[in-house]
Design a protein around this motif. Sequence first.
Motif, PDB file in Angstrom:
ATOM      1  N   ALA A  92     -13.287   4.912  -9.081  1.00 12.33           N
ATOM      2  CA  ALA A  92     -14.513   5.475  -8.524  1.00 12.33           C
ATOM      3  C   ALA A  92     -14.213   6.427  -7.379  1.00 12.33           C
ATOM      4  N   GLU A  93     -13.136   6.175  -6.646  1.00 11.13           N
ATOM      5  CA  GLU A  93     -12.783   6.974  -5.479  1.00 11.13           C
ATOM      6  C   GLU A  93     -11.523   7.810  -5.684  1.00 11.13           C
ATOM      7  N   GLN A  94     -10.705   7.398  -6.611  1.00 10.12           N
ATOM      8  CA  GLN A  94      -9.434   8.080  -6.883  1.00 10.12           C
ATOM      9  C   GLN A  94      -9.324   8.264  -8.406  1.00 10.12           C
ATOM     10  N   PRO A  95     -10.003   9.279  -8.954  1.00 12.52           N
ATOM     11  CA  PRO A  95     -10.123   9.412 -10.409  1.00 12.52           C
ATOM     12  C   PRO A  95      -8.782   9.651 -11.101  1.00 12.52           C
ATOM     13  N   ASP A  96      -8.623   8.993 -12.244  1.00 14.95           N
ATOM     14  CA  ASP A  96      -7.468   9.215 -13.106  1.00 14.95           C
ATOM     15  C   ASP A  96      -7.825  10.341 -14.073  1.00 14.95           C
ATOM     16  N   PRO A  97      -6.988  11.380 -14.194  1.00 15.20           N
ATOM     17  CA  PRO A  97      -7.338  12.532 -15.031  1.00 15.20           C
ATOM     18  C   PRO A  97      -7.493  12.217 -16.511  1.00 15.20           C
TER      19      PRO A  97
ATOM     20  N   PHE B 236       5.914   2.190 -13.095  1.00 17.42           N
ATOM     21  CA  PHE B 236       4.551   2.725 -13.228  1.00 17.42           C
ATOM     22  C   PHE B 236       3.958   3.054 -11.867  1.00 17.42           C
ATOM     23  N   LEU B 237       4.117   2.133 -10.925  1.00 16.54           N
ATOM     24  CA  LEU B 237       3.557   2.352  -9.596  1.00 16.54           C
ATOM     25  C   LEU B 237       4.198   3.547  -8.909  1.00 16.54           C
ATOM     26  N   LYS B 238       5.497   3.681  -9.025  1.00 13.18           N
ATOM     27  CA  LYS B 238       6.199   4.799  -8.387  1.00 13.18           C
ATOM     28  C   LYS B 238       5.717   6.132  -8.936  1.00 13.18           C
ATOM     29  N   GLU B 239       5.499   6.178 -10.240  1.00  8.83           N
ATOM     30  CA  GLU B 239       5.140   7.445 -10.882  1.00  8.83           C
ATOM     31  C   GLU B 239       3.646   7.737 -10.820  1.00  8.83           C
ATOM     32  N   ASN B 240       2.822   6.699 -10.772  1.00 10.16           N
ATOM     33  CA  ASN B 240       1.380   6.906 -10.916  1.00 10.16           C
ATOM     34  C   ASN B 240       0.537   6.433  -9.747  1.00 10.16           C
ATOM     35  N   ARG B 241       1.022   5.512  -8.947  1.00 13.80           N
ATOM     36  CA  ARG B 241       0.246   4.970  -7.836  1.00 13.80           C
ATOM     37  C   ARG B 241       1.132   4.897  -6.586  1.00 13.80           C
ATOM     38  N   PRO B 242       1.513   6.043  -6.019  1.00 10.66           N
ATOM     39  CA  PRO B 242       2.469   6.051  -4.912  1.00 10.66           C
ATOM     40  C   PRO B 242       1.987   5.363  -3.639  1.00 10.66           C
ATOM     41  N   TYR B 243       0.665   5.172  -3.506  1.00 11.21           N
ATOM     42  CA  TYR B 243       0.143   4.526  -2.299  1.00 11.21           C
ATOM     43  C   TYR B 243       0.065   3.011  -2.427  1.00 11.21           C
TER      44      TYR B 243
ATOM     45  N   VAL C 237     -18.100  -1.737   0.115  1.00 14.57           N
ATOM     46  CA  VAL C 237     -17.105  -1.741  -0.957  1.00 14.57           C
ATOM     47  C   VAL C 237     -15.828  -2.371  -0.427  1.00 14.57           C
ATOM     48  N   PHE C 238     -15.307  -3.338  -1.160  1.00 17.01           N
ATOM     49  CA  PHE C 238     -14.080  -4.038  -0.771  1.00 17.01           C
ATOM     50  C   PHE C 238     -13.000  -3.759  -1.813  1.00 17.01           C
TER      51      PHE C 238
ATOM     52  N   GLY D 278      -3.904  -3.478  -3.433  1.00 17.87           N
ATOM     53  CA  GLY D 278      -2.552  -3.343  -2.905  1.00 17.87           C
ATOM     54  C   GLY D 278      -2.315  -2.041  -2.155  1.00 17.87           C
ATOM     55  N   GLY D 279      -3.401  -1.408  -1.694  1.00 16.89           N
ATOM     56  CA  GLY D 279      -3.290  -0.145  -0.956  1.00 16.89           C
ATOM     57  C   GLY D 279      -3.285   1.079  -1.852  1.00 16.89           C
ATOM     58  N   SER D 280      -3.651   0.909  -3.134  1.00 16.76           N
ATOM     59  CA  SER D 280      -3.478   1.980  -4.121  1.00 16.76           C
ATOM     60  C   SER D 280      -4.274   3.246  -3.828  1.00 16.76           C
ATOM     61  N   VAL D 281      -5.500   3.087  -3.286  1.00 18.19           N
ATOM     62  CA  VAL D 281      -6.292   4.263  -2.970  1.00 18.19           C
ATOM     63  C   VAL D 281      -5.713   4.939  -1.716  1.00 18.19           C
ATOM     64  N   GLY D 282      -5.472   6.227  -1.812  1.00 16.90           N
ATOM     65  CA  GLY D 282      -4.750   6.927  -0.753  1.00 16.90           C
ATOM     66  C   GLY D 282      -5.603   7.453   0.375  1.00 16.90           C
ATOM     67  N   THR D 283      -6.874   7.026   0.489  1.00 15.17           N
ATOM     68  CA  THR D 283      -7.735   7.456   1.582  1.00 15.17           C
ATOM     69  C   THR D 283      -8.228   6.232   2.358  1.00 15.17           C
ATOM     70  N   VAL D 284      -8.796   6.490   3.543  1.00 15.12           N
ATOM     71  CA  VAL D 284      -9.323   5.392   4.341  1.00 15.12           C
ATOM     72  C   VAL D 284     -10.670   4.964   3.801  1.00 15.12           C
TER      73      VAL D 284
END
Length: 266
Positions: free
Chosen positions: A147-152, A217-224, A255-256, A260-266
């Motif tokens: 919802a906040e960090q769209p996957d293309p 997967f996390l390294k390549e797709n979810r760096p945060y 919203v909670f 694991g910190g995946s979204v890269g914004t505050v």
Amino acid sequence: MELNLKGKVAIVTGGSKGIGKGIATALLKEGAIVVITARNADELEDTAAMFRLQGNEVLAVVADMAKEADLQHLVTTTIQQYGHIDILVNNAGGIDTFGPLETITMDQWRRIFEVNFFGQVALTNLVIPHLKKQGGGRIINISSENAEQPDPNMGHYNATKAALNNYSKTLSQNYGKDNILVNTVSPAFIKTPLVDDMLEGISKEKGISIVDAAKQFLKENRPYQVLGRVGLPEETGGIVAFLASDHAAFITGAVFRVDGGSVGTV
């Protein structure tokens, strides 16, 4: 912390597996009575039977979120069985097609909105009169980092979750005066059948372990995502149970993230 949910009646959609099962587990541990619903009757009854063997009170009702008659049956059955509803957890949803936006057909757009958004709206509309009648309750909508960090490659899914977040905030503004508290929980990279299948595919393709597949997967797709592991369904369940309790009596419209910190914004 005692959450004191004993005797509270909770409906959990998509409750037969994955995140929904984790949410039901957390609510049951706090003494709630849980009504689980899903489309697959066999999976649903297997999960309900497991919970009952553990000494919990669980009602299983087969329902398709895209069929309003099923949702009416779900609510009517719950009221007939228990007389009230205290907590609604709109968890059901998913995605079965991936790709760039131009590859997603209009039928696929319509279907995913029926399952991931319109069904939640329809069920909420059926439950709200019961919550108002008894002087309040909780609605907890399960969204996603998308919802906040769209996957293309998940554009139609992203849109349903963004709509759900906005809808949740609007609900909280409409019904706060009725002591109906509405919040959103946004999990990401949780151990569900979909994530398990994805990681198994990477593992086989690369000839690496499931743990290493997750890290890759996390390294390549979810760096945060700084925790570097798959989340557990019960870790989403914990925050849902808290929001359902009196300890969260001054929290609504929020919203909670459980990501694991995946979204890269505050």
